[in-house]
Design an enzyme around this catalytic site. Structure first.
Site, short mmCIF file in Angstrom:
data_model
loop_
_atom_site.label_atom_id
_atom_site.label_comp_id
_atom_site.label_asym_id
_atom_site.label_seq_id
_atom_site.Cartn_x
_atom_site.Cartn_y
_atom_site.Cartn_z
N HIS A 1 -6.22 1.00 -3.01
CA HIS A 1 -5.31 0.91 -1.80
C HIS A 1 -4.72 -0.40 -2.57
O HIS A 1 -5.24 -1.92 -3.46
CB HIS A 1 -5.67 1.21 -0.56
CG HIS A 1 -7.15 -0.76 -0.16
ND1 HIS A 1 -6.71 -1.40 0.34
CD2 HIS A 1 -8.40 -0.47 -1.07
CE1 HIS A 1 -7.77 -2.47 0.38
NE2 HIS A 1 -8.99 -1.40 -0.72
N CYS B 1 0.70 -0.76 0.01
CA CYS B 1 -0.05 0.10 0.00
C CYS B 1 0.81 1.46 0.31
O CYS B 1 0.39 2.02 -0.91
CB CYS B 1 -0.55 -0.07 1.27
SG CYS B 1 -0.16 -0.47 2.70
N HIS C 1 -1.47 1.39 7.08
CA HIS C 1 -2.51 0.50 5.97
C HIS C 1 -3.18 2.14 5.30
O HIS C 1 -3.84 3.30 6.16
CB HIS C 1 -3.77 -0.27 5.90
CG HIS C 1 -3.91 -0.04 4.44
ND1 HIS C 1 -3.18 -0.87 3.35
CD2 HIS C 1 -5.34 -0.22 3.93
CE1 HIS C 1 -3.92 -1.24 2.58
NE2 HIS C 1 -5.77 -0.45 2.55
#
Length: 181
Positions: A152, A86, A140
């Site tokens: 993502h 990510c 994340h």
């Protein structure tokens, strides 16, 4: 543990090596599934570049992020063809579109950004989540393409578009940020 080969031709050793290899591969696959912690059904989301709102640079960020869709997940990589995680995707998108050098991990990227309230979020801004074992630690990141959708790198599906209003992302959402010029 002792293994004896009564046949003298190495087949017992070969069987041991194959058994160990299968066990290691099985453990590896299991741990990657467990590591994703995404307990929601991925929705098919389609967004057209022409529907993007914002400045030209914001649209270019979102467009570049969407061009990564389908890239496989690969921890600690940031290559559109080979794989990415990510923060690697975010780093590369901002570097390629605007020439900005962002930190390499999602927690540092959050510190690097100007914090935003939900109502201030625009196309190209970042969204941060705590998806790991520590519910307070950012682990994340994604790039917003509109008010609910973000691009993502999912550990299960690679780079995808998801909605922040799903139960999993509502529960793990930590905040939004804007990269300062």
């Amino acid at each position: 543990m002792e293994f004896k080969n009564n046949q003298g031709n190495g087949s017992g050793l070969l069987l041991l090596i194959v058994t160990l290899a299968v066990a290691l591969l099985s453990a590896s696959c299991h741990s990657s599934k467990k590591g994703s912690r995404n307990n929601y059904k991925q929705q098919e989301i389609s967004i057209s570049v022409k529907d993007l709102k914002g400045s030209e640079s914001q649209k270019k960020i979102a467009e570049e992020a969407m061009s990564w869709i389908g890239t496989p997940y690969a921890y600690a990589k940031c290559d559109k063809k080979e794989g990415t995680d990510c923060s690697g995707m975010v780093l590369r998108v901002y570097e390629d579109v605007l020439g900005y050098k962002l930190p390499r991990n999602s927690a540092k990227q959050a510190e690097f950004c100007m914090p935003l309230k939900k109502e201030e979020v625009e196309t190209g801004d970042l969204v941060f989540f705590a998806t790991g074992h520590d519910p307070e630690k950012i682990s994340h990141v994604g790039i917003m393409v509109d008010d609910v959708n973000f691009v993502h790198a999912s550990t299960k599906k690679g780079v995808v578009i998801s909605r922040i209003d799903t139960p999993y992302y509502i529960r793990t959402l930590k905040g939004f940020g804007r990269v300062k010029p």
